[in-house]
Scaffold this active site. Structure first.
Site, PDB file in Angstrom:
ATOM      1  N   ASP A   1      12.947  -4.895   1.856  1.00  0.00           N
ATOM      2  CA  ASP A   1      12.016  -3.914   1.291  1.00  0.00           C
ATOM      3  C   ASP A   1      10.628  -4.093   1.889  1.00  0.00           C
ATOM      4  OD1 ASP A   1      11.397  -1.963  -1.082  1.00  0.00           O
ATOM      5  OD2 ASP A   1       9.824  -3.487  -1.164  1.00  0.00           O
TER       6      ASP A   1
ATOM      7  N   TYR B   1       1.878  -2.195   3.127  1.00  0.00           N
ATOM      8  CA  TYR B   1       1.874  -3.659   3.241  1.00  0.00           C
ATOM      9  C   TYR B   1       1.299  -4.113   4.597  1.00  0.00           C
ATOM     10  CZ  TYR B   1       5.177  -3.405  -0.710  1.00  0.00           C
ATOM     11  OH  TYR B   1       5.790  -3.125  -1.903  1.00  0.00           O
TER      12      TYR B   1
ATOM     13  N   LYS C   1       8.149   2.841   2.250  1.00  0.00           N
ATOM     14  CA  LYS C   1       7.549   3.742   1.259  1.00  0.00           C
ATOM     15  C   LYS C   1       6.415   4.582   1.837  1.00  0.00           C
ATOM     16  CE  LYS C   1       8.490  -0.055  -1.886  1.00  0.00           C
ATOM     17  NZ  LYS C   1       8.116  -1.304  -1.199  1.00  0.00           N
TER      18      LYS C   1
ATOM     19  N   HIS D   1       5.689   5.872  -2.889  1.00  0.00           N
ATOM     20  CA  HIS D   1       5.256   4.564  -3.388  1.00  0.00           C
ATOM     21  C   HIS D   1       4.660   4.651  -4.794  1.00  0.00           C
ATOM     22  CE1 HIS D   1       3.780   0.441  -1.703  1.00  0.00           C
ATOM     23  NE2 HIS D   1       4.057   0.351  -2.990  1.00  0.00           N
TER      24      HIS D   1
HETATM   25  N1  LIG Z   1       6.915  -0.441  -5.263  1.00  0.00           N
HETATM   26  C1  LIG Z   1       5.841  -1.138  -5.577  1.00  0.00           C
HETATM   27  O1  LIG Z   1       4.794  -0.611  -5.977  1.00  0.00           O
HETATM   28  C2  LIG Z   1       5.910  -2.629  -5.476  1.00  0.00           C
HETATM   29  C3  LIG Z   1       4.923  -3.406  -6.101  1.00  0.00           C
HETATM   30  C4  LIG Z   1       5.029  -4.790  -6.034  1.00  0.00           C
HETATM   31  C5  LIG Z   1       6.098  -5.374  -5.358  1.00  0.00           C
HETATM   32  N2  LIG Z   1       7.034  -4.594  -4.718  1.00  0.00           N
HETATM   33  C6  LIG Z   1       8.162  -5.174  -3.953  1.00  0.00           C
HETATM   34  O2  LIG Z   1       8.770  -6.201  -4.720  1.00  0.00           O
HETATM   35  C7  LIG Z   1       8.664  -7.441  -4.022  1.00  0.00           C
HETATM   36  C8  LIG Z   1       8.564  -8.618  -4.973  1.00  0.00           C
HETATM   37  O3  LIG Z   1       7.425  -8.541  -5.782  1.00  0.00           O
HETATM   38  P1  LIG Z   1       6.165  -9.516  -5.608  1.00  0.00           P
HETATM   39  O4  LIG Z   1       5.950  -9.782  -4.182  1.00  0.00           O
HETATM   40  O5  LIG Z   1       5.079  -8.916  -6.414  1.00  0.00           O
HETATM   41  O6  LIG Z   1       6.523 -10.838  -6.359  1.00  0.00           O
HETATM   42  P2  LIG Z   1       7.784 -11.777  -6.733  1.00  0.00           P
HETATM   43  O7  LIG Z   1       8.900 -11.609  -5.792  1.00  0.00           O
HETATM   44  O8  LIG Z   1       8.015 -11.566  -8.179  1.00  0.00           O
HETATM   45  O9  LIG Z   1       7.096 -13.197  -6.564  1.00  0.00           O
HETATM   46  C9  LIG Z   1       6.627 -13.630  -5.331  1.00  0.00           C
HETATM   47  C10 LIG Z   1       5.925 -14.972  -5.537  1.00  0.00           C
HETATM   48  O10 LIG Z   1       6.873 -15.926  -6.001  1.00  0.00           O
HETATM   49  C11 LIG Z   1       6.912 -17.039  -5.105  1.00  0.00           C
HETATM   50  N3  LIG Z   1       8.312 -17.494  -5.064  1.00  0.00           N
HETATM   51  C12 LIG Z   1       9.342 -16.942  -4.381  1.00  0.00           C
HETATM   52  N4  LIG Z   1      10.469 -17.621  -4.607  1.00  0.00           N
HETATM   53  C13 LIG Z   1      10.169 -18.631  -5.446  1.00  0.00           C
HETATM   54  C14 LIG Z   1      10.918 -19.679  -6.005  1.00  0.00           C
HETATM   55  N5  LIG Z   1      12.215 -19.819  -5.759  1.00  0.00           N
HETATM   56  N6  LIG Z   1      10.281 -20.554  -6.829  1.00  0.00           N
HETATM   57  C15 LIG Z   1       8.945 -20.423  -7.095  1.00  0.00           C
HETATM   58  N7  LIG Z   1       8.190 -19.442  -6.589  1.00  0.00           N
HETATM   59  C16 LIG Z   1       8.791 -18.543  -5.747  1.00  0.00           C
HETATM   60  C17 LIG Z   1       6.401 -16.507  -3.795  1.00  0.00           C
HETATM   61  O11 LIG Z   1       5.809 -17.537  -3.034  1.00  0.00           O
HETATM   62  P3  LIG Z   1       6.082 -17.806  -1.448  1.00  0.00           P
HETATM   63  O12 LIG Z   1       6.169 -16.495  -0.751  1.00  0.00           O
HETATM   64  O13 LIG Z   1       4.882 -18.593  -1.069  1.00  0.00           O
HETATM   65  O14 LIG Z   1       7.353 -18.601  -1.358  1.00  0.00           O
HETATM   66  C18 LIG Z   1       5.348 -15.517  -4.263  1.00  0.00           C
HETATM   67  O15 LIG Z   1       4.143 -16.171  -4.586  1.00  0.00           O
HETATM   68  C19 LIG Z   1       7.431  -7.235  -3.148  1.00  0.00           C
HETATM   69  O16 LIG Z   1       7.304  -8.216  -2.158  1.00  0.00           O
HETATM   70  C20 LIG Z   1       7.663  -5.824  -2.653  1.00  0.00           C
HETATM   71  O17 LIG Z   1       8.632  -5.806  -1.634  1.00  0.00           O
HETATM   72  C21 LIG Z   1       6.956  -3.219  -4.796  1.00  0.00           C
END
Ligand SMILES: NC(=O)c1ccc[n+]([C@@H]2O[C@H](COP(=O)([O-])OP(=O)(O)OC[C@H]3O[C@@H](n4cnc5c(N)ncnc54)[C@H](OP(=O)(O)O)[C@@H]3O)[C@@H](O)[C@H]2O)c1
Length: 363
Positions: free
Chosen positions: A101, A106, A135, A168
């Site tokens: 994704d 980004y 997106k 998005h």
């Molecule tokens: N459509 C939208 O508006 C929208 C908005 C937000 C997000 N998204 C999508 O959803 C994805 C995920 O959301 P997100 O990036 O907000 O956050 P997330 O996946 O909920 O959390 C990411 C955080 O968790 C850490 N992490 C990953 N695996 C871990 C583990 N096993 N143990 C402890 N910590 C861990 C990562 O650190 P490290 O990377 O340092 O390992 C990072 O700081 C995004 O990357 C994006 O692709 C979409």
């Protein structure tokens, strides 16, 4: 038992690794919700005498209303710097991920695209073996700009087509201001007066993209039940996916029920609670994770998949990328306990101030 370890001697590993690649590659056209893959993982200290362990990953897929399958676990890439995300995507593909994704906003589509290309090559896979989502950004909401938006994303990713193209946000920002987030002098959002809040105009232009073959499916992101009601009144194509924030502090139960009834698949973003996640300290999750000898992240991912949502854990850390792909079957009791968390603690973690109401279901 859904999560099995198979011990094998070194000479059987060559066969096993080939088997892994073969069975994972079935995902592209596999049946929905099926458990299909045998995955190679790194040496395990728990297996004395044998240097390798094979683990059955759940590797579920969900069926979209287009008939295509979306792999349950995808790699998130928001806030992943270009130099980190190239390796993250390659690591993910090698670990068995078949769903990536990203988004124009980004600023990393180029590196994500290179990671996909090289990751597929290293794993002996083809373009059609991976599900790629990107997106349309809010400054591209005018119909003529929708074409431009997808063309720019495809060029950056180095791809001929997307598996899924999402709007998005249901918010149009004025284009041509040289900013992803244009603002007026007083600091308020520069909302696009030409679109005037009517995201159905933008969605109508996205429907035309399906005819061009530039994307296999279209969908939305950050849409509430209210906005989906508005959209569905004029949509010719029911969105394949709505991608929203979803985790135990924001289970989105009403939206999940609504989307299921309308044939819209829900994808969970920020499933781990995003950066500096408060979920990592949630006692119920820690207790369940420890009892099952898993991490809180694996527990969160397993819960999301078990609720029928695909899930996008983001990481740029190789060991986490690999571990996050190892979901497991939660008992009914543990599943119910996680469902209960939001009755005590409810929290939205990603909430930009758009100047218009977006999250109607929170009110
Ligand atoms: N459509 C939208 O508006 C929208 C908005 C937000 C997000 N998204 C999508 O959803 C994805 C995920 O959301 P997100 O990036 O907000 O956050 P997330 O996946 O909920 O959390 C990411 C955080 O968790 C850490 N992490 C990953 N695996 C871990 C583990 N096993 N143990 C402890 N910590 C861990 C990562 O650190 P490290 O990377 O340092 O390992 C990072 O700081 C995004 O990357 C994006 O692709 C979409």
């Amino acid at each position: 038992m859904n999560h099995r370890s198979i011990r094998c001697s070194k000479h059987r590993l060559g066969f096993a690794r080939r088997a892994a690649v073969l069975s994972v590659s079935k995902l592209g056209g596999g049946s929905p919700n099926s458990i299909v893959a045998v995955k190679y993982i790194k040496p395990s200290s728990s297996v004395s005498g044998f240097p390798f362990t094979l683990i059955m990953s759940l590797n579920k897929v969900f069926k979209l209303n287009t008939g295509a399958s979306i792999p349950a676990i995808g790699l998130g890439t928001w806030q992943s710097k270009p130099e980190e995300v190239y390796n993250a995507v390659k690591t993910a593909i090698n670990a068995g991920y078949r769903h990536i994704d990203t988004a124009y906003a980004y600023g990393n589509e180029d590196a994500v695209g290179r990671g996909i290309k090289d990751g597929l090559k290293e794993a002996g896979l083809k373009r059609e073996d991976v599900f790629v989502t990107t997106k349309l950004w809010s400054t591209f909401h005018r119909p003529a700009d929708v074409q431009k938006g997808i063309d720019e994303s495809l060029a950056s990713l180095g791809l001929d087509y997307l598996d899924l193209y999402l709007m998005h946000w249901p918010v149009a920002l004025t284009p041509g201001k040289g900013s992803l987030f244009p603002r007026h002098e007083d600091g308020t959002r520069d909302l696009d007066a030409e679109i005037n809040g009517d995201f159905t105009i933008t969605y109508g232009a996205m429907e035309k993209l399906l005819e061009s073959g530039k994307t296999k499916a279209i969908g939305v992101s950050n849409f509430s039940t209210h906005n989906l009601d508005v959209l569905l009144k004029s949509a010719k194509v029911v969105p394949a996916v709505n991608q929203v924030e979803l985790h135990p502090y924001l289970p989105q139960t009403k939206l999940l029920e609504y989307c299921t009834a309308k044939g819209i698949h829900l994808t969970a973003y920020s499933p781990l609670g995003s950066t500096d996640s408060p979920l990592q300290k949630e006692p119920v999750l820690i207790e369940i994770a420890e009892k099952n000898n898993k991490s809180v992240a694996q527990t969160l991912i397993s819960w999301a998949v078990q609720r029928g949502t695909s899930v996008l854990p983001k990481s740029v850390t190789p060991s986490r990328i690999e571990a996050n792909f190892q979901d497991y079957k939660l008992s009914d009791e543990d599943f119910a306990k996680i469902n209960e968390i939001s009755s005590k603690h409810s929290q939205r973690l990603v909430s930009p101030d758009w100047g218009v109401t977006v999250f109607h279901d929170d009110q």
